[in-house]
Each structure stands twice: as structure tokens, then as C-alpha cells.
Design an enzyme around this catalytic site. Sequence first.
Site, PDB file in Angstrom:
ATOM      1  N   PHE A  79       5.570   7.074  -5.083  1.00 34.97           N
ATOM      2  CA  PHE A  79       5.825   5.755  -4.753  1.00 34.97           C
ATOM      3  C   PHE A  79       7.300   5.207  -4.456  1.00 34.97           C
ATOM      4  CE2 PHE A  79       5.963   1.190  -7.402  1.00 34.97           C
ATOM      5  CZ  PHE A  79       6.153   0.702  -6.345  1.00 34.97           C
ATOM      6  N   CYS A  80       7.818   4.885  -3.512  1.00 34.99           N
ATOM      7  CA  CYS A  80       9.307   4.510  -3.078  1.00 34.99           C
ATOM      8  C   CYS A  80      10.017   5.888  -2.839  1.00 34.99           C
ATOM      9  CB  CYS A  80       9.701   3.654  -4.234  1.00 34.99           C
ATOM     10  SG  CYS A  80      11.282   2.862  -3.754  1.00 34.99           S
ATOM     11  N   VAL A  81      11.043   6.086  -3.721  1.00 40.99           N
ATOM     12  CA  VAL A  81      11.843   7.259  -3.875  1.00 40.99           C
ATOM     13  C   VAL A  81      10.956   8.483  -3.998  1.00 40.99           C
ATOM     14  CG1 VAL A  81      13.668   8.457  -4.264  1.00 40.99           C
ATOM     15  CG2 VAL A  81      13.935   5.873  -3.903  1.00 40.99           C
TER      16      VAL A  81
END
Length: 588
Positions: free
Chosen positions: A315-317
Amino acid sequence: MTRKTKAATAATAATAAQATAAEPIPVAAAAAAAAASAAADLGEMWKTLAGLQIPAASLAELQSNYLNQATALWNASLQGSLGDQAQAPAPKPLADRRFANPAWSANPASAFMAQLYLLNANTLQQMADKVEGEDKARARVRFAVQQFVDAASPSNFLALNPEAQALALESKGESLSKGMQLLWDDLQRGHVSQTDESAFEVGRNVATTAGDIVFENEFFQLIEYKPLTDKVFERPLLFVPPCINKYYILDLQPDNSLIRYAVAQGHRLFVVSWRNPDASCAAWTWDDYIEQAAIKAISVVQEISGAKTIDTLGFCVGGTILSTALGVLAARGEQPAASVTLLTTLIDFASNGILDIFVDEPSVKKREATIGLQSPKGPGLLKGQELGSTFSMLRPNDLVWNYVVGNYLKGEAPPAFDLLYWNGDATNMSGPMYCWYLRHTYLQNELKIPGRLTVCGEPLDLGKIEAPVYVYGSREDHIVPWEAAYRSTQVFKGERRYVLGASGHIAGVINPPAKNKRSHWLGPSAALPATAQEWLATATEQPGSWWTDWSEWLAAHAGAQKPAPKAPGNRKYKAIEPAPGRYVKQKA
């Protein structure tokens, strides 16, 4: 803004603040004079900022339009102030929600001040749009204008806010007393409160899905969740959340927990819970996060489950970290992922919306010189509060000034809201890791280029990851624009699927099917054209959550079903403590 314009605006604000309904003529006259002065000087503002200029024709048109609108506003104010009050139209609420309270429209001085502010704000934003120059410089001008405009709103100041003044009178000063107490409390916390932080406790009423810590090192704890089904898929599922936030955004409450949902679908789920770095962690590098965290987590999940391949989600980074780790393993001849899910993740950093304005060579060099490995004082930390403040300023009216007004001017404590509690639960980042990430992704966009980067001693080529990839983007995401998320589909070479969800970076992801909210878009086939807009042109909108589509896709890669394990971990990796564990409770 020129000194003359600043003085005129200040004169307007001061005069309006002192006025009452019984003194309309001095208020209107002073405001009209200020408007005329501002019209004459408006063109000087930012005319030569950073070498940027507004074309003369555009500037003349803006000045003319401004003067016409200011004159119309002045005339309307005169009509309401000097005309027959019995025949004068009733004041209308202003469209902007900051001035929606009747106190603004009931007082001619306040109404005029708010309308003049909105006119000035709109003109300044139009000026910023007309600036000529390089794209990033123009974007910075627009951002700076928006920050100034939002901060200068009369609603943000007690002396100019009739709603807060009326509340102070009605409460006999109690609202101001409460506001001062809330301000003092926030000064102790070091940030503006967005929710009642005392209402939540990690492990008590957020992050409550049952599980155990089955491994830990100095970088992370690994949570294994207790099965909710009699049988589980043979391939376990590993979540890698962003290290710039705490993992429990995926497990806020039972009814909106992606973690609980995945467990309920029959997956044996493991989740990385990052340590919140302190001074002892200041030298951690990007390679450390990849080797000692992501790759280690993959290895431990394989050992505990006995599965050769596992399903993975970032998720994301966390998705950027997961992809890098799988790329390193691919260079070593290992393919541990049976599938990869990337939620609002950047791989190709060519264009990333508003965040791009914060990154250029001088800004990255400054970070490297202050908190990077080559810093004269040694590596340092990027404090979580600094990062949180940056994200808040991307939406200042919603995430800053709204709470300044409510908390301090009105003395209204913000209500309890789990998402905003998580948002304020800051995490630090090690300087060297952060500097590497800034330079090689946002600044130089090298992650997508085969062989350009060496990570953990291996030449990185994400195209060598053989697992099928599920890519999700949120349509209104201002942190990972959906078009940027889509570009990941052009980096990976195997089976790929792209799904677009409604709403933003968090609300789009955390959208449980049971609530039947929002929608998502699916392409008509597995084909993924070169651009996001080409894909969207043939995609169809589907009601409800994207979770069900992902669940069906994931089940096809999770293997057969087998009896659920009766205990967490195994003989080598025994339960250390109950979830959510110690690391997630560490404060920045």
C-alpha cells in the site's frame, strides 16, 4: 503583494472589524477605497516572482474584471446599506461554507468583507493560472497563492469572525476560554488536533483484529492474524503497509478493516508493522528497509507457512518497497510472489501531482546535507510531525484552518473520528532512507528503468518479476494520482489488472463492500493501453467497492484450501505477544 496592496487590504480588514450595523457608511466607503486601491496595484503582485511574468493582455483583462466586480460589489453594498431597509432584500447566505453561518450575511460589514475576500482570492488564483514559465515553477506559484489565500481568510481571525464573536457573547466568554485551553493542549502535542485523541487507543478500539506477533527485528514486527474460517488458502498473504504511516489504517474498525476482510475470505494473513524510528535508527538506508524488512518478512512467511510462493500486497510507499524487494529477489533468481497487489502505489514517478512541487535538486541536496548519510553532523531523522504538516497543507482549509476556527475561535473540541486519529499518529523516517527515496524516485525517476539502480547489491529490473500484478488507483487521490498509479501497468511484464476506485488516497482504499458506498471502474478486457486516459475511455463504472473484484482475483492465485492452523507461527517462530504489538504503539 506590494506594500500598497497589503496596506489597503489591512485597512479594509481593520475598518470592517470595527464596524457595526449602525455604521454602514464608513465601512462601505473604506472597503470601496481599499478595493479601488487593490485594483490599481493588483498587477504588481508576483509580476516578476522567480523570473515569471503574466502576459500584459492577461494582466489588463484581470485588472479590468477585478475593477468591474469590485465596483458591482460596492454598489450592491451601498444599496443594502443606504436604501430603504423595509424594501431591501433579505441578506443571502454566502456560498462558501466558511461564511455560511447567518452571522456573516446579517452584518453588512462582515458580508462585504467576506465578499471582498472571495473576490480577491479568486483574482489571485486567476493571476497564478496566467503566469508564464516552467511547469513546476508555475505549480509552485499556484500552491503558494492557495496557501496565502486560505490563511488570509477573515474567518480565521477572531476580530473578523462575527460567528465566533456572537458565540463568545452568548457563552459569556466560555467559548474563548475553552478555545484557549484547546490551543494550549495542542501546543503541548505539537500539532492542531483534528479529532478527540483521548477517545482512541491502539489495540483497544482501533487495530483490534485478533492476532500475534510471530517475528520481530529492529525494523518491524510481523503479525499473523487468527483465522476466521475453518479452512484457509494454501498460499499465505503478506501485507506491506507504508512505513510513513502506521499499518492500522488497514484495521481501524471491524466493519471497515481490509485486514479483517482478507482473513474472513480465508487468507492466512501476515502484516508488517513498522518500528517508529528514533535517534538510534537514524542511519537506516533504503537497502536496509528492503533487505532487513521486506525481504526478511517474505522469508519468514515462507518458513512459517511452508509455502514456496506467497501472495503479497503493498500500500502506497509499502508497494514501492515491496516491488523493489521482489525486484532484488528476481535478480537473485528467486520468484517468491504468486501475486502482487499494489494499492495507490508509485513505480513510475514521471508526474505525481502536487507533491512534485516539493522536489527539485536544491531541495534534495538540502535534505542530504542535513539528515542524509553525508551530513556533516551525521544522519538524522525526518520527524513525523514535519511530514504530517506537509500533507495537511495540501488541503489547508479542510485539514488546518477548519480546526483552527473550530477549536480555538469557537472552543469546540473536534469529535472522535478513527481515521483522523490515525492521521495524527505520526511516524518518523530515517534520513538516509528518505533522501535515497527522494532522489532516485521523485527527482530522477529511476526505479522503472531496468538496470539503472543497484539495490542490496543487485541490478534492479522490476520487469523481471514474474508474478501477476493487480494495480489499484483512486480517482481523486492527490498523493498518488490515479494516472500515476496506472503507469505501473507499463513497467511490469506479466499478467496485469488495473482497477480504478472512487474517492481519495485513503477513503478510496478503505471502502468495505457491506457499506455499499462509492463505485469503481473496470476495463472491458485485460488489455492495458499506453495511457490512463485511453484505458478510462473504454472502462465502465461499477457500483460499490472494488474489494470484491480484488477478492475474486486473489482467490485465483491463492491455491487450494486446507485446514486453518490451530496456533500462530511454528516451532521456530513462536508467538511473542498479542497483536497489535509494541511497535505500532511507539509515538514519534
